[in-house]
Motif scaffolding. Structure first.
Motif, mmCIF file in Angstrom:
data_model
loop_
_atom_site.group_PDB
_atom_site.id
_atom_site.type_symbol
_atom_site.label_atom_id
_atom_site.label_comp_id
_atom_site.label_asym_id
_atom_site.label_seq_id
_atom_site.Cartn_x
_atom_site.Cartn_y
_atom_site.Cartn_z
ATOM 1 N N ASP A 34 0.821 -1.211 0.000
ATOM 2 C CA ASP A 34 0.000 0.000 0.000
ATOM 3 C C ASP A 34 0.856 1.263 0.000
ATOM 4 N N GLU A 35 1.948 1.244 0.750
ATOM 5 C CA GLU A 35 2.847 2.404 0.771
ATOM 6 C C GLU A 35 3.494 2.601 -0.593
ATOM 7 N N CYS A 36 3.856 1.509 -1.234
ATOM 8 C CA CYS A 36 4.453 1.590 -2.562
ATOM 9 C C CYS A 36 3.433 2.153 -3.554
ATOM 10 N N VAL A 41 1.439 6.681 -6.784
ATOM 11 C CA VAL A 41 0.347 7.614 -7.073
ATOM 12 C C VAL A 41 0.825 9.055 -6.872
ATOM 13 N N ALA A 42 1.521 9.307 -5.781
ATOM 14 C CA ALA A 42 2.010 10.656 -5.500
ATOM 15 C C ALA A 42 3.070 11.085 -6.514
ATOM 16 N N ALA A 43 3.966 10.175 -6.867
ATOM 17 C CA ALA A 43 5.050 10.506 -7.790
ATOM 18 C C ALA A 43 4.540 10.875 -9.177
ATOM 19 N N PHE A 44 3.447 10.261 -9.596
ATOM 20 C CA PHE A 44 2.941 10.494 -10.943
ATOM 21 C C PHE A 44 1.651 11.310 -10.976
ATOM 22 N N GLY A 45 1.220 11.806 -9.831
ATOM 23 C CA GLY A 45 0.065 12.691 -9.771
ATOM 24 C C GLY A 45 -1.242 12.044 -10.186
ATOM 25 N N LEU A 46 -1.443 10.792 -9.774
ATOM 26 C CA LEU A 46 -2.677 10.095 -10.117
ATOM 27 C C LEU A 46 -3.809 10.528 -9.191
ATOM 28 N N THR A 47 -5.025 10.507 -9.718
ATOM 29 C CA THR A 47 -6.197 10.831 -8.912
ATOM 30 C C THR A 47 -6.565 9.630 -8.040
ATOM 31 N N GLU A 48 -7.495 9.848 -7.101
ATOM 32 C CA GLU A 48 -7.943 8.750 -6.243
ATOM 33 C C GLU A 48 -8.583 7.633 -7.066
ATOM 34 N N LEU A 54 -5.585 1.472 -10.717
ATOM 35 C CA LEU A 54 -4.243 0.896 -10.739
ATOM 36 C C LEU A 54 -4.124 -0.242 -9.741
ATOM 37 N N GLU A 55 -4.683 -0.069 -8.565
ATOM 38 C CA GLU A 55 -4.630 -1.111 -7.545
ATOM 39 C C GLU A 55 -5.251 -2.412 -8.060
ATOM 40 N N LYS A 87 -0.547 7.968 -19.806
ATOM 41 C CA LYS A 87 0.010 9.270 -20.181
ATOM 42 C C LYS A 87 0.850 9.845 -19.044
ATOM 43 N N LYS A 88 0.337 9.765 -17.823
ATOM 44 C CA LYS A 88 1.041 10.316 -16.668
ATOM 45 C C LYS A 88 2.326 9.544 -16.342
ATOM 46 N N THR A 89 2.343 8.246 -16.617
ATOM 47 C CA THR A 89 3.505 7.420 -16.263
ATOM 48 C C THR A 89 4.442 7.181 -17.440
ATOM 49 N N GLY A 90 4.025 7.594 -18.634
ATOM 50 C CA GLY A 90 4.866 7.394 -19.812
ATOM 51 C C GLY A 90 4.850 5.974 -20.341
#
Length: 108
Positions: A34-36, A41-48, A54-55, A87-90
């Protein structure tokens, strides 16, 4: 399984998890799954909602249709979310996204 999460497979049952070529014993992980996921999510600016999607993607071997039903989405809406995450993660595909997630290492 990796860190308690089942690894994703392609639609033909092939395992796309990165292989570990190092035979040395693995020390206890610094991050829980969960921390990973939260760090990714934080590193790539994903929404909730993108986090929720993704989960499910990284732990499920279900078809896209079944994943969409599980998340109460239409298939086209799920594909739009996956496209946004790509798009956000390339990344360029669902499988590439899953591989990237499992090979990505959180940085302090």
């Amino acid at each position: 399984m990796r860190d308690g999460l089942a690894l994703a497979t392609d639609d033909f049952g092939g395992d796309f998890a990165p292989a570990c070529s190092d035979s040395a014993p693995v020390e206890a992980a610094e991050f829980t799954p969960d921390e990973c996921l939260d760090a990714f999510v934080a590193a790539f600016g994903l929404t909730e909602r993108e986090r929720d999607i993704l989960e499910v993607l990284v732990v499920s071997d279900q078809s896209v249709q079944d994943i969409a039903a599980t998340l109460f989405l239409s298939r086209s809406t799920l594909y739009r979310h996956i496209s946004s995450i790509n798009k956000k993660t390339g990344t360029t595909s669902r499988v590439a996204l899953i591989n990237f997630f499992w090979s990505w290492t959180p940085k302090d």
